[in-house]
Design a protein around this motif. Structure first.
Motif, PDB file in Angstrom:
ATOM      1  N   ILE A   5      48.938  47.831   5.059  1.00  0.00           N
ATOM      2  CA  ILE A   5      50.128  47.982   5.890  1.00  0.00           C
ATOM      3  C   ILE A   5      50.038  47.192   7.194  1.00  0.00           C
ATOM      4  O   ILE A   5      51.042  46.814   7.781  1.00  0.00           O
ATOM      5  CB  ILE A   5      50.407  49.479   6.169  1.00  0.00           C
ATOM      6  N   LEU A   6      48.797  46.923   7.639  1.00  0.00           N
ATOM      7  CA  LEU A   6      48.595  46.178   8.884  1.00  0.00           C
ATOM      8  C   LEU A   6      47.355  45.320   8.744  1.00  0.00           C
ATOM      9  O   LEU A   6      46.348  45.756   8.185  1.00  0.00           O
ATOM     10  CB  LEU A   6      48.420  47.156  10.060  1.00  0.00           C
ATOM     11  N   GLU A   7      47.426  44.083   9.248  1.00  0.00           N
ATOM     12  CA  GLU A   7      46.284  43.170   9.188  1.00  0.00           C
ATOM     13  C   GLU A   7      46.079  42.523  10.551  1.00  0.00           C
ATOM     14  O   GLU A   7      46.947  41.792  11.043  1.00  0.00           O
ATOM     15  CB  GLU A   7      46.511  42.088   8.127  1.00  0.00           C
ATOM     16  N   VAL A   8      44.951  42.824  11.165  1.00  0.00           N
ATOM     17  CA  VAL A   8      44.567  42.192  12.435  1.00  0.00           C
ATOM     18  C   VAL A   8      43.536  41.121  12.102  1.00  0.00           C
ATOM     19  O   VAL A   8      42.541  41.395  11.433  1.00  0.00           O
ATOM     20  CB  VAL A   8      43.986  43.222  13.413  1.00  0.00           C
ATOM     21  N   LYS A   9      43.789  39.911  12.555  1.00  0.00           N
ATOM     22  CA  LYS A   9      42.912  38.797  12.176  1.00  0.00           C
ATOM     23  C   LYS A   9      42.556  37.934  13.379  1.00  0.00           C
ATOM     24  O   LYS A   9      43.431  37.392  14.063  1.00  0.00           O
ATOM     25  CB  LYS A   9      43.593  37.936  11.104  1.00  0.00           C
ATOM     26  N   ASP A  10      41.257  37.836  13.657  1.00  0.00           N
ATOM     27  CA  ASP A  10      40.715  36.962  14.713  1.00  0.00           C
ATOM     28  C   ASP A  10      41.411  37.147  16.061  1.00  0.00           C
ATOM     29  O   ASP A  10      41.610  36.189  16.813  1.00  0.00           O
ATOM     30  CB  ASP A  10      40.820  35.488  14.287  1.00  0.00           C
ATOM     31  N   LEU A  11      41.765  38.369  16.401  1.00  0.00           N
ATOM     32  CA  LEU A  11      42.482  38.640  17.643  1.00  0.00           C
ATOM     33  C   LEU A  11      41.575  38.407  18.853  1.00  0.00           C
ATOM     34  O   LEU A  11      40.448  38.890  18.909  1.00  0.00           O
ATOM     35  CB  LEU A  11      42.994  40.088  17.645  1.00  0.00           C
ATOM     36  N   ALA A  12      42.096  37.655  19.811  1.00  0.00           N
ATOM     37  CA  ALA A  12      41.342  37.364  21.036  1.00  0.00           C
ATOM     38  C   ALA A  12      42.266  37.545  22.237  1.00  0.00           C
ATOM     39  O   ALA A  12      43.318  36.915  22.323  1.00  0.00           O
ATOM     40  CB  ALA A  12      40.784  35.946  21.001  1.00  0.00           C
ATOM     41  N   ILE A  25      38.777  41.106  24.152  1.00  0.00           N
ATOM     42  CA  ILE A  25      38.749  41.131  22.679  1.00  0.00           C
ATOM     43  C   ILE A  25      38.324  39.754  22.211  1.00  0.00           C
ATOM     44  O   ILE A  25      38.945  38.750  22.565  1.00  0.00           O
ATOM     45  CB  ILE A  25      40.146  41.475  22.099  1.00  0.00           C
ATOM     46  N   ARG A  26      37.281  39.705  21.366  1.00  0.00           N
ATOM     47  CA  ARG A  26      36.691  38.412  20.996  1.00  0.00           C
ATOM     48  C   ARG A  26      36.641  38.245  19.477  1.00  0.00           C
ATOM     49  O   ARG A  26      35.607  38.411  18.857  1.00  0.00           O
ATOM     50  CB  ARG A  26      35.287  38.303  21.590  1.00  0.00           C
ATOM     51  N   GLY A  27      37.784  37.973  18.884  1.00  0.00           N
ATOM     52  CA  GLY A  27      37.817  37.705  17.450  1.00  0.00           C
ATOM     53  C   GLY A  27      37.739  38.951  16.592  1.00  0.00           C
ATOM     54  O   GLY A  27      36.933  39.029  15.663  1.00  0.00           O
ATOM     55  N   VAL A  28      38.580  39.929  16.880  1.00  0.00           N
ATOM     56  CA  VAL A  28      38.586  41.190  16.129  1.00  0.00           C
ATOM     57  C   VAL A  28      39.457  41.067  14.882  1.00  0.00           C
ATOM     58  O   VAL A  28      40.593  40.589  14.945  1.00  0.00           O
ATOM     59  CB  VAL A  28      39.094  42.351  17.015  1.00  0.00           C
ATOM     60  N   SER A  29      38.915  41.517  13.750  1.00  0.00           N
ATOM     61  CA  SER A  29      39.651  41.510  12.480  1.00  0.00           C
ATOM     62  C   SER A  29      39.443  42.846  11.767  1.00  0.00           C
ATOM     63  O   SER A  29      38.324  43.338  11.694  1.00  0.00           O
ATOM     64  CB  SER A  29      39.168  40.376  11.561  1.00  0.00           C
ATOM     65  N   PHE A  30      40.530  43.429  11.271  1.00  0.00           N
ATOM     66  CA  PHE A  30      40.437  44.602  10.408  1.00  0.00           C
ATOM     67  C   PHE A  30      41.771  44.815   9.702  1.00  0.00           C
ATOM     68  O   PHE A  30      42.804  44.279  10.115  1.00  0.00           O
ATOM     69  CB  PHE A  30      40.048  45.870  11.196  1.00  0.00           C
ATOM     70  N   ASP A  31      41.736  45.571   8.621  1.00  0.00           N
ATOM     71  CA  ASP A  31      42.938  45.921   7.863  1.00  0.00           C
ATOM     72  C   ASP A  31      43.158  47.420   7.951  1.00  0.00           C
ATOM     73  O   ASP A  31      42.209  48.197   8.093  1.00  0.00           O
ATOM     74  CB  ASP A  31      42.806  45.523   6.386  1.00  0.00           C
ATOM     75  N   LEU A  32      44.421  47.823   7.849  1.00  0.00           N
ATOM     76  CA  LEU A  32      44.783  49.240   7.757  1.00  0.00           C
ATOM     77  C   LEU A  32      45.580  49.423   6.476  1.00  0.00           C
ATOM     78  O   LEU A  32      46.513  48.670   6.213  1.00  0.00           O
ATOM     79  CB  LEU A  32      45.619  49.654   8.975  1.00  0.00           C
ATOM     80  N   TYR A  33      45.189  50.422   5.687  1.00  0.00           N
ATOM     81  CA  TYR A  33      45.840  50.648   4.398  1.00  0.00           C
ATOM     82  C   TYR A  33      46.747  51.873   4.443  1.00  0.00           C
ATOM     83  O   TYR A  33      46.560  52.785   5.241  1.00  0.00           O
ATOM     84  CB  TYR A  33      44.785  50.810   3.294  1.00  0.00           C
ATOM     85  N   ILE A  70      48.487  39.785  14.440  1.00  0.00           N
ATOM     86  CA  ILE A  70      48.624  41.180  14.014  1.00  0.00           C
ATOM     87  C   ILE A  70      49.828  41.215  13.069  1.00  0.00           C
ATOM     88  O   ILE A  70      50.973  41.159  13.523  1.00  0.00           O
ATOM     89  CB  ILE A  70      48.854  42.130  15.200  1.00  0.00           C
ATOM     90  N   ASN A  71      49.565  41.243  11.781  1.00  0.00           N
ATOM     91  CA  ASN A  71      50.646  41.148  10.796  1.00  0.00           C
ATOM     92  C   ASN A  71      51.088  42.518  10.310  1.00  0.00           C
ATOM     93  O   ASN A  71      50.283  43.323   9.841  1.00  0.00           O
ATOM     94  CB  ASN A  71      50.188  40.303   9.599  1.00  0.00           C
ATOM     95  N   TYR A  72      52.390  42.774  10.453  1.00  0.00           N
ATOM     96  CA  TYR A  72      52.994  44.028   9.987  1.00  0.00           C
ATOM     97  C   TYR A  72      54.299  43.676   9.273  1.00  0.00           C
ATOM     98  O   TYR A  72      55.165  43.011   9.843  1.00  0.00           O
ATOM     99  CB  TYR A  72      53.270  44.954  11.175  1.00  0.00           C
ATOM    100  N   ASN A  73      54.408  44.085   8.028  1.00  0.00           N
ATOM    101  CA  ASN A  73      55.611  43.804   7.233  1.00  0.00           C
ATOM    102  C   ASN A  73      55.995  42.322   7.252  1.00  0.00           C
ATOM    103  O   ASN A  73      57.172  41.968   7.397  1.00  0.00           O
ATOM    104  CB  ASN A  73      56.794  44.647   7.720  1.00  0.00           C
ATOM    105  N   GLY A  74      54.990  41.473   7.138  1.00  0.00           N
ATOM    106  CA  GLY A  74      55.260  40.047   7.045  1.00  0.00           C
ATOM    107  C   GLY A  74      55.549  39.365   8.369  1.00  0.00           C
ATOM    108  O   GLY A  74      55.884  38.182   8.401  1.00  0.00           O
ATOM    109  N   ARG A  75      55.415  40.098   9.477  1.00  0.00           N
ATOM    110  CA  ARG A  75      55.681  39.505  10.794  1.00  0.00           C
ATOM    111  C   ARG A  75      54.442  39.617  11.683  1.00  0.00           C
ATOM    112  O   ARG A  75      53.759  40.637  11.683  1.00  0.00           O
ATOM    113  CB  ARG A  75      56.866  40.201  11.473  1.00  0.00           C
TER     114      ARG A  75
END
Length: 346
Positions: A5-12, A25-33, A70-75
């Motif tokens: 449902i949510l994808e955080v990728k390489d957030l800085a 924040i130094r390159g944080v990545s995680f997914d939420l299901y 930070i991708n949510y619903n394709g945005r």
């Protein structure tokens, strides 16, 4: 596999300060299901709350977006203008803060604060909104909801105020609920009740929850997965059982060793030293100066993520094939023994 449902990728993200640029924040990545609870755990200043505020579009004016998405619903939420973000914030992604009084207006009756969320976000007629607000108050465990609808925040206890904040957060049928240290200011008994309430609402509404805390013990029974943060990076991530019973990063070991219910002696094992000054981020592993297991390479080069299982990863040089074997802390050994006993009892 569960739907992402949510994808955080390489957030800085950095912040301008009078002393220089602080790398928060130094390159944080995680997914939420869908339907899961992801706990993000770490000391104050590790970057947990900044990450959550970025997801909500609530970063301070001195913040600097350095990259990532930070991708949510394709945005990508990091690219959304405020007028579009306003449609998502509160309606699709809601947040509960540590201090409920910071979220509630002290001079406005709680019922009106809940109905405002329904009227302005969902266009609900006033009378219908009032009925819905009372239903929400009942759902979150407010007794005598019709009477208390007309009371002010100061007439509620800390736990009851937090329940009101939860009802506001869920008024618009949000899909994602971010809980930023929601139980820290509450006593242990009320803390447990709020955790049970969040878990109950998660199941009933099929919510996806991000639970932010400095205390691993708080999320022991509610998290599906755990991401451990330190100095603006995720240093270990895995299923809750993996992080609790088979932790790999020395920082995770230190957090577990400082939990009161895991103390193997009369004194807690406090984590020595202090987090680094992120205006001058370290070259190597940020935890190295506080890590009694640190290797020479820890001070020279940041470790990559090493795969432990398909769902468990840790960024520590101790997982390198050439690294020496180290003796685990007593708290970690105690946890493993407790887990083994529980399995045998079953």
């Amino acid at each position: 596999m569960a739907e992402k449902i949510l994808e955080v990728k390489d957030l800085a993200i950095s912040f301008k300060t009078q002393y220089g640029i602080l790398k928060a924040i130094r390159g944080v990545s995680f997914d939420l299901y869908k339907g899961e609870t992801l706990a993000i755990v770490g000391e104050s200043g590790s970057g947990k709350s900044v990450t959550s505020r970025a997801i909500m579009g609530l970063l301070a004016g001195n913040s600097i977006y350095e990259g990532g998405s930070i991708n949510y619903n394709g945005r990508d939420l990091m690219q959304l203008p405020e007028e579009l973000f306003h449609e998502i914030r509160g309606s699709k992604i809601s947040m509960i803060f540590q201090d409920p009084m910071s979220s509630l207006n002290p001079i406005v009756k709680v019922g009106k604060q809940i109905t405002e969320a329904l009227v302005f976000k969902m266009g609900m007629p006033q009378e219908m909104a009032k009925k819905k607000a009372i239903e929400l108050m009942q759902q979150v465990g407010i007794p005598n909801a019709e009477k208390r609808y007309n009371q002010y925040p100061f007439q509620f206890s800390g736990g009851m105020r937090q329940r009101i904040v939860i009802s506001i957060a869920l008024a618009n049928n949000a899909e994602i609920l971010i809980c930023d240290e929601p139980t820290t200011a509450l006593d242990v008994t009320i803390q447990g009740q709020i955790l049970e309430l969040i878990e109950k609402l998660k199941v009933e509404r099929n919510l996806s929850v991000i639970f932010i805390t400095h205390d691993l013990g708080v999320v022991a029974n509610v998290a599906n997965r755990i991401a451990v943060m330190y100095a603006g990076k995720i240093v270990e991530v895995g299923k809750a059982d993996e992080v609790f019973y088979d932790p790999k990063h020395p920082y995770t070991w230190a957090l577990l060793s400082s939990m009161p219910n895991l103390a193997t002696s009369k004194h807690l094992d406090a984590i020595s030293g202090t987090p680094p000054n992120m205006i001058y981020p370290p070259v190597g592993d940020a935890f190295a100066p506080r890590n009694k297991y640190a290797l020479e390479i820890d001070f020279e080069e940041q470790p990559p993520f090493f795969k432990v299982t398909d769902t468990h990863y840790a960024a520590t040089w101790l997982l390198h094939p050439d690294a020496p074997k180290v003796e685990l802390p007593k708290a970690v050994i105690t946890l493993r023994e407790k887990r083994g006993k529980l399995k045998n009892d079953r």
